[in-house]
Scaffold this active site. Structure first.
Site, PDB file in Angstrom:
ATOM      1  N   ARG A 266       0.800  -1.230  -0.068  1.00 24.31           N
ATOM      2  CA  ARG A 266       0.147   0.029  -0.034  1.00 24.31           C
ATOM      3  C   ARG A 266       0.813   1.227   0.144  1.00 24.31           C
ATOM      4  NH1 ARG A 266      -1.949   2.555   4.325  1.00 24.31           N
ATOM      5  NH2 ARG A 266      -1.356   0.442   5.577  1.00 24.31           N
TER       6      ARG A 266
ATOM      7  N   TYR B 148      11.342 -16.572   2.176  1.00 30.57           N
ATOM      8  CA  TYR B 148      12.553 -15.623   2.399  1.00 30.57           C
ATOM      9  C   TYR B 148      13.910 -15.826   2.416  1.00 30.57           C
ATOM     10  CZ  TYR B 148       8.080 -14.223   4.756  1.00 30.57           C
ATOM     11  OH  TYR B 148       6.922 -14.172   5.215  1.00 30.57           O
TER      12      TYR B 148
ATOM     13  N   LYS C 113       9.061  -0.455  12.059  1.00 31.13           N
ATOM     14  CA  LYS C 113       8.916  -0.337  13.383  1.00 31.13           C
ATOM     15  C   LYS C 113       7.924  -1.543  14.072  1.00 31.13           C
ATOM     16  CE  LYS C 113       4.768   1.036  12.942  1.00 31.13           C
ATOM     17  NZ  LYS C 113       3.605  -0.045  13.441  1.00 31.13           N
TER      18      LYS C 113
END
Length: 346
Positions: free
Chosen positions: A18, A58, A97
């Protein structure tokens, strides 16, 4: 001129799709190389949307030679493992964060990055927005006199009970998800030499895993300036701060997540009345990415003491929090996890 930084993304999390990936499109200093997901179909959807390679897993992305840096928008409880593995693979890291859910882990990762000559940054984006520099300028010019206190609030409405914010094993909770913003804005204006005087956390239960859903904290500078911080996952949307001085005060709304086309407003109130200042829109997402990429180009791999100080203050808030009902479970180090339902965050 240094060639564009080749960026890989560990998961197609909502914030990546987004906000971060769209901000990459028109930047000449970065090229999106690959997106990884545990779900091959999801990796392909995101990769097709943004014109890059799709990777399943990953670790496979970290093995790629065409990736110089990675963006890590995984749940906080997974940051330590994957940031460490990315650094070990020789990649610069921009991590969402909080950098980790442990001061010890955060400090260790900053040293690991510095030892490898790699850039590690925690992705608080709002300090890169021009509206906060404008507030600093007003204060430095004496527009509100001597600063006496700061009040900051970041609250959002409740999410779906299955949301990762309600899963303690993944580093969920209001303090980690939202509380860091008021802490960071207090550090931005008052400096990092803050003491936590008092704190409280209120818990809820979702998916059979209680986490803190709201909280507050009172911090103080060495010369007595107070910071009153509020955060929560169970209220109306509020994203604001107010700085009170000896001659007036300054208020900022839409403080932490303004869209790039939003003209920010700063309200300055003095004895003679209020003045509303409307500033040009600014893109904090692009600015934050630019700062990360600039650090890579300039070789700025010094340990980031600010990341560690942020983690220290957040952990101190949790330690000082008043007993809650039901009791708050410590997340200083996440438990070796029982099975949890985690829809691949992106």
């Amino acid at each position: 001129m240094m060639s564009a930084v080749r960026l890989g993304v560990l998961s197609g999390a909502d914030i990546a799709v987004r906000r971060i990936l769209p901000a990459l499109r028109d930047r000449p200093d970065v090229r999106l190389a690959a997106v990884a997901s545990r779900d091959p179909a999801k990796a392909r959807r995101v990769a097709d949307a943004f014109g890059c390679a799709a990777v399943t897993g990953y670790e496979k992305l970290l093995e790629r030679d065409d990736v110089d840096a990675v963006y890590v928008p995984l749940p906080p409880g997974l940051h330590t493992e994957w940031v460490s593995r990315a650094l070990a693979a020789g990649k610069h890291v921009l991590v969402e964060k909080p950098a980790t859910v442990s001061v010890t882990d955060t400090a260790r990762l900053t040293l690991q990055a510095a030892a490898r000559g790699l850039v590690l940054r925690e992705n608080y984006m709002f300090p890169h927005h021009a509206q906060h520099r404008a507030v600093r300028d007003l204060i430095s010019r004496g527009e509100i006199g001597r600063v006496r206190s700061l009040t900051a609030t970041f609250t959002i409405p409740p999410r779906d009970p299955a949301d990762i914010r309600y899963q303690a094993a993944l580093g969920g909770g209001a303090l980690f998800d939202l509380g860091g913003y008021p802490v960071r804005v207090a550090r931005y204006f008052l400096g990092s030499n803050l003491t936590v005087l008092a704190a409280g956390l209120r818990t809820g239960a979702a998916a059979d895993d209680p986490v803190d859903v709201a909280g507050h904290a009172v911090l103080c500078t060495t010369d007595g300036v107070l910071a009153h911080l509020t955060f929560g996952l169970d209220g109306p949307y509020r994203s604001e701060y107010r700085i009170a001085g000896s001659r007036g005060d300054i208020e900022v709304n839409r403080a932490f997540t303004p869209p790039a086309d939003h003209p920010p407003e700063i309200t300055v109130t003095r004895s003679g009345g209020s003045e509303r200042l409307v500033l040009p829109p600014d893109d904090q997402v692009g600015n934050a990415l630019g700062a990360f990429l600039r650090a890579i180009r300039e070789g700025d791999s010094h340990p980031d003491a600010g990341i560690v100080r942020q983690a220290q203050l957040v952990e101190e808030i949790r330690r000082r929090a008043c007993p809650a009902q039901p009791a708050v479970r410590s997340l200083t180090r996440p438990a070796a996890a029982p099975p949890v339902r985690w829809a691949d965050p992106g």
